[in-house]
Design an enzyme around this catalytic site. Sequence first.
Site, PDB file in Angstrom:
ATOM      1  N   SER A 165      42.068  45.021  45.574  1.00 47.63           N
ATOM      2  CA  SER A 165      40.975  44.162  46.006  1.00 47.63           C
ATOM      3  C   SER A 165      41.550  42.988  46.790  1.00 47.63           C
ATOM      4  O   SER A 165      42.257  43.187  47.772  1.00 47.63           O
ATOM      5  CB  SER A 165      40.135  43.734  44.793  1.00 47.63           C
ATOM      6  OG  SER A 165      38.912  43.164  45.211  1.00 47.63           O
TER       7      SER A 165
ATOM      8  N   GLU B  42      39.380  50.998  51.454  1.00 44.11           N
ATOM      9  CA  GLU B  42      38.327  51.109  50.433  1.00 44.11           C
ATOM     10  C   GLU B  42      37.636  49.761  50.380  1.00 44.11           C
ATOM     11  O   GLU B  42      38.130  48.785  50.927  1.00 44.11           O
ATOM     12  CB  GLU B  42      38.916  51.499  49.076  1.00 44.11           C
ATOM     13  CG  GLU B  42      39.932  50.529  48.499  1.00 44.11           C
ATOM     14  CD  GLU B  42      39.310  49.393  47.729  1.00 44.11           C
ATOM     15  OE1 GLU B  42      38.247  49.574  47.116  1.00 44.11           O
ATOM     16  OE2 GLU B  42      39.882  48.287  47.731  1.00 44.11           O
TER      17      GLU B  42
ATOM     18  N   HIS C 206      37.462  50.470  43.988  1.00 40.66           N
ATOM     19  CA  HIS C 206      36.540  49.782  43.082  1.00 40.66           C
ATOM     20  C   HIS C 206      35.627  50.718  42.306  1.00 40.66           C
ATOM     21  O   HIS C 206      34.717  50.247  41.615  1.00 40.66           O
ATOM     22  CB  HIS C 206      35.687  48.789  43.872  1.00 40.66           C
ATOM     23  CG  HIS C 206      36.439  47.592  44.371  1.00 40.66           C
ATOM     24  ND1 HIS C 206      37.231  47.629  45.494  1.00 40.66           N
ATOM     25  CD2 HIS C 206      36.498  46.319  43.895  1.00 40.66           C
ATOM     26  CE1 HIS C 206      37.747  46.422  45.694  1.00 40.66           C
ATOM     27  NE2 HIS C 206      37.320  45.620  44.737  1.00 40.66           N
TER      28      HIS C 206
END
Length: 303
Positions: free
Chosen positions: A113, A205, A273
């Site tokens: 992230s 992503e 995620h």
Amino acid sequence: MTTTRAFQAPPGLTPGARVAVIAPASAFDRASFESGLACIGARYEVHYQPGIFERHRYLAGSDERRLAELAGALLDPTIRGVFCARGGYGATRLLPRLAALGPHAPKPLVGFSDITALHLWLQSRGTISVHGPVLTQLGLLPAETRERLFHLLESRAPAPPLEASDTFVPGVAEGPLLGGTLSVVTRLLGTPYLPSLEGAILLLEDVGERPYRLDRMWTHLELAGVLRQVRGIALGSFTNCEERDADYRAADVLRGLARAAGLPCAAGFPIGHGAANEPVPLGARVRLDAGARSLEFLEAAVA
């Protein structure tokens, strides 16, 4: 961007190794942190600073606190590996001052992230790192994912291959796996903290980005010349990215963008995620066979 080079694998861990947990980005939920802490604490000797629980608005304390914690973990010769508590936001704020950090022995850093910013910074310095679960996610994932993570951190054998769910553009390509969360990758375009992406397999992503935003960020990569540099694209999960009441899905938008780019591209790798987040070594060479929906790892994450 820096010149393309081979990436150095940091020394591997052994059970009982001394590792640090840091919070370089957002504050986090204590219960999920403790769950993840138990997972790594059963295998390694875990240390963290008391200030890790501080909060400042949406951050895990001040920039100064988070920078000191990160720098201390990287520079302490007794720390063999570094685990991030959470992503969120905040790591990019540290990059200008991390650039002045002196030489330090490479060591595995694990997270994803917002931690993408730290991964890209490490790759700009020529070091492999691990795109993998943060502590607040780790306790929610299957035991098999934790075992894969320990394999990456301890074994000199390449990680087992991963399988995608769809082929967007068939073809085969090899190169170092670079990237992470799309919205963070694009924020580093034009900065000195992005490694050369020439010849790379680009991993992307994201979470919570509506389809038009995915389009905008992908187009930013195209306009910046990134899609003329990379050899292939591996797409992980794009979670909570749907437009309400739309007659199209985020995957439809990404498929169209990938076909226009014409690069080998497979989608739906269990990375990111989503309910699955399999750890992968960033900077290690991989072979993407988009037609077979496979990502094969040709190098280990550690030496």
